[in-house]
Design a protein around this motif. Structure first.
Motif, PDB file in Angstrom:
ATOM      1  N   LEU A 329       0.827  -1.208   0.000  1.00  0.00           N
ATOM      2  CA  LEU A 329       0.000   0.000   0.000  1.00  0.00           C
ATOM      3  C   LEU A 329       0.863   1.261   0.000  1.00  0.00           C
ATOM      4  N   GLU A 330       1.897   1.279   0.834  1.00  0.00           N
ATOM      5  CA  GLU A 330       2.756   2.460   0.901  1.00  0.00           C
ATOM      6  C   GLU A 330       3.459   2.707  -0.424  1.00  0.00           C
ATOM      7  N   THR A 331       4.028   1.657  -0.990  1.00  0.00           N
ATOM      8  CA  THR A 331       4.764   1.806  -2.237  1.00  0.00           C
ATOM      9  C   THR A 331       3.843   2.250  -3.367  1.00  0.00           C
ATOM     10  N   ALA A 332       2.657   1.660  -3.430  1.00  0.00           N
ATOM     11  CA  ALA A 332       1.714   2.013  -4.489  1.00  0.00           C
ATOM     12  C   ALA A 332       1.290   3.472  -4.388  1.00  0.00           C
ATOM     13  N   LEU A 396      -6.501  10.174  -9.009  1.00  0.00           N
ATOM     14  CA  LEU A 396      -5.511   9.623  -8.085  1.00  0.00           C
ATOM     15  C   LEU A 396      -5.822   8.169  -7.766  1.00  0.00           C
ATOM     16  N   ALA A 397      -7.100   7.848  -7.591  1.00  0.00           N
ATOM     17  CA  ALA A 397      -7.491   6.466  -7.305  1.00  0.00           C
ATOM     18  C   ALA A 397      -7.215   5.555  -8.506  1.00  0.00           C
ATOM     19  N   ARG A 402      -3.712   1.252 -10.718  1.00  0.00           N
ATOM     20  CA  ARG A 402      -2.741   0.768 -11.703  1.00  0.00           C
ATOM     21  C   ARG A 402      -1.437   0.343 -11.036  1.00  0.00           C
ATOM     22  N   GLU A 403      -1.002   1.128 -10.060  1.00  0.00           N
ATOM     23  CA  GLU A 403       0.231   0.770  -9.351  1.00  0.00           C
ATOM     24  C   GLU A 403       0.040  -0.508  -8.533  1.00  0.00           C
ATOM     25  N   LEU A 404      -1.114  -0.660  -7.904  1.00  0.00           N
ATOM     26  CA  LEU A 404      -1.379  -1.874  -7.122  1.00  0.00           C
ATOM     27  C   LEU A 404      -1.368  -3.114  -7.997  1.00  0.00           C
ATOM     28  N   ASP A 405      -1.917  -3.005  -9.184  1.00  0.00           N
ATOM     29  CA  ASP A 405      -1.943  -4.154 -10.088  1.00  0.00           C
ATOM     30  C   ASP A 405      -0.534  -4.664 -10.384  1.00  0.00           C
ATOM     31  N   MET A 406       0.426  -3.749 -10.382  1.00  0.00           N
ATOM     32  CA  MET A 406       1.810  -4.131 -10.677  1.00  0.00           C
ATOM     33  C   MET A 406       2.560  -4.613  -9.437  1.00  0.00           C
ATOM     34  N   LEU A 407       1.980  -4.388  -8.250  1.00  0.00           N
ATOM     35  CA  LEU A 407       2.709  -4.691  -7.018  1.00  0.00           C
ATOM     36  C   LEU A 407       2.161  -5.870  -6.226  1.00  0.00           C
ATOM     37  N   ILE A 408       0.863  -6.091  -6.239  1.00  0.00           N
ATOM     38  CA  ILE A 408       0.302  -7.128  -5.379  1.00  0.00           C
ATOM     39  C   ILE A 408       0.724  -8.508  -5.864  1.00  0.00           C
TER      40      ILE A 408
END
Length: 564
Positions: A329-332, A396-397, A402-408
């Protein structure tokens, strides 16, 4: 860390001039007054012109001028040799070989701020050198003892695993001056400054060019094994027996060792964020200007920016350790805000993440401690420049999704979501504080929009909810909510025939869609007939008409005041 050295030798040319052994020679300063504060490394008697080349710099030269040339060109060459040797000062005893200081030497010494002193009476050079050496050795001994004390203190702090901010506090106490620790990006991690106000101590870091430290400040790198993590600086203050720079170097070495022992590499980041949120949430600042300076120094610019508070939390099962979920969450969010935006994050220090009856726990959901965020964007940033159209997620959401999709991780259960709460945006520190306080008090509300794995609540779209949640802690509002919902809550907690325990859930679904009971029944996951029966029971228990607008408003406020 660079080689440790003593840089605060207290024996200066002015100190030497005050010695009785030198005063006996009726000394007269003929050139280089600007260099009276030059440090003396040693005292040396020089005979002849050839011995000058053997000097190493910093010596107090004592000479009678024996063996010196007398013609202009040769004296000019001698003067160049003297200033090239860079002595602390030159003392020439007049009488035997010169009755006045050579003009060539006086001119060269004046240009290079090297004191040239003449003695008009004969003195014993051996007594002068002895006294100067005693003073220099005493200063060096004192410096070594002081350095050993600092080293012992820092070693004990390391063995005690003292936090970074406490180490910085002890360094500031030792130097009797403000000390600032910054990371590799120039953001302030920790600082301690005695009586100096933050807006004065942190001004260089709050400015656009943090390298512009005031005159008299000292700074060393915090690095080890070829990696530089930041910088440790001391603002102007009194001299220290071990040398201010030496103390800083020892402190930087201790901090670097602590950094090597930090497996996550995030200790500094979390420390800086925790201190700032503590100051903001608990009023630990004297003025808005002081807080703005601290925020800007930590990497959150205030002037000319759009600011808002936010919360971010995971819901449902993440399928992994909570620390991994928080890191994702923090990184995203950091990546969603970058590069023009800035963010400071910290887990909510007072949230116990315990769901209350009839709220998210009853729906089978799981919330962890939310992250609190301070956001700063350029005035024209499209991610926060305007509220998105009804039903659509704010930019922003969308970026966060999009960032979460790449990180989770791929095994993450499909039901997991990141819930983003956005406070009202504004300008200045006061609006930022209000935005954070209100979005924090609002807790988790029903989403107004969604994008991918991100659900969103927005202060601009849920003004009533944010207002009521902000007032919900007052006894009057809690009393109102208890009286308005008491019979329903009591019925839900009962057991036996007719006690389904879902009346509060039914009421919440109805109040979300009071003009469409069919949709409300779907949201409650009940058939229409059963849903209508539940509504009738609620009306009987409360003695109200659920079609009445005033009743709908009152019960909505009561639910908002009670929910998490």
């Amino acid at each position: 860390m660079t080689e440790t050295r003593t840089d605060a030798t207290p024996v200066t040319v002015a100190d030497a001039l005050a010695l009785p052994e030198l005063q006996a020679g009726a000394p007269e300063l003929v050139a280089g007054r600007a260099g009276l504060d030059r440090s003396i490394r040693w005292a040396h008697v020089v005979a002849g012109a050839g011995a000058i080349a053997l000097l190493e710099g910093g010596e107090l030269i004592l000479t009678t001028g024996a063996g010196w040339p007398t013609d202009h060109d040769a004296l000019d060459g001698l003067a160049r040799s003297v200033v090239a040797a860079d002595p602390a000062a030159a003392i020439l005893e007049l009488g035997a070989h010169f009755d006045a200081a050579p003009a060539e030497l006086a001119s060269a010494c004046e240009r290079h701020a090297i004191p040239l002193i003449v003695l008009r009476r004969e003195v014993r050079f051996v007594q002068i050198t002895q006294r100067v050496h005693q003073r220099v050795l005493a200063a060096q001994t004192e410096a070594l003892a002081a350095r050993a004390d600092v080293h012992t203190m820092l070693t004990e702090l390391g063995l005690n695993r003292s936090p970074v901010d406490y180490v910085v506090e002890r360094l500031a106490e030792t130097l009797d001056a403000p000390v600032v620790l910054e990371d590799s990006a120039g953001r302030v991690v920790a600082w301690a400054g005695g009586e100096l106000l933050p807006q004065a101590a942190l001004a260089p870091w709050a400015a656009t060019r943090p390298d512009a430290l005031p005159a008299g400040a000292d700074s060393v790198a915090v690095e080890a094994q070829g990696k530089r993590w930041g910088r440790l600086s001391a603002l102007p203050g009194p001299p220290h027996a071990a040398g201010r720079r030496t103390v800083l170097e020892l402190g930087a070495f201790a901090l670097a060792l602590g950094k090597l022992a930090d497996p996550d590499g995030e200790q500094w980041l979390r420390l800086s964020s925790k201190r700032l949120f503590d100051a903001l949430l608990n009023g630990r600042y004297r003025s808005d200007t002081e807080l703005a300076t601290q925020l800007a120094a930590a990497g959150l610019p205030i002037d000319g920016r759009v600011l808002l508070g936010a919360t971010l939390r995971g819901t449902e099962d993440f399928g992994g350790h909570s620390s991994l979920e928080r890191a994702v969450l923090e990184t995203a969010l950091r990546r969603a805000v970058a590069p023009e935006g800035r963010v400071i994050l910290v887990p909510d220090p007072t949230d116990d993440a315990a769901p209350s009856a009839g709220s998210r726990a009853s729906a089978g959901e799981h919330d962890r401690t939310p992250l609190l965020a301070l956001l700063s964007f350029p005035a024209d940033d499209p991610r926060i420049s305007a509220v998105a159209e009804s039903g659509s997620a704010p930019p922003l959401a969308v970026r966060l999704a999009r960032e979460l999709d790449m990180l989770i991780p791929s095994p993450t259960p499909p039901g997991w979501r990141a819930h983003l709460g956005l406070g009202a945006s504004g300008r200045g520190v006061r609006s930022l504080i209000t935005s954070l306080e209100r979005v924090r008090a609002a807790g988790r509300l029903r989403p107004t929009a969604a994008a991918g794995r991100v659900t969103v609540q927005q202060a601009e779209r849920q003004a009533l909810a944010y207002l009521v949640r902000g007032l919900s802690a007052t006894p009057e509002v809690q009393e109102f909510a208890s009286e308005a919902l008491g019979p329903v809550i009591a019925h839900d907690s009962g057991s036996g025939p007719g006690h389904s325990g879902d009346l509060l859930l039914v009421l919440r679904a109805y109040l979300a869609h009071p003009t469409n009971r069919s949709l409300a029944a779907q949201r409650a996951r009940l058939s229409r007939s059963v849903f209508y029966q539940r509504l009738a029971l609620i009306e009987e228990l409360l003695g109200v008409d659920l079609a009445d607008g005033t009743t709908i408003a009152a019960l909505t406020v009561a639910l908002l005041a009670r929910s998490d």
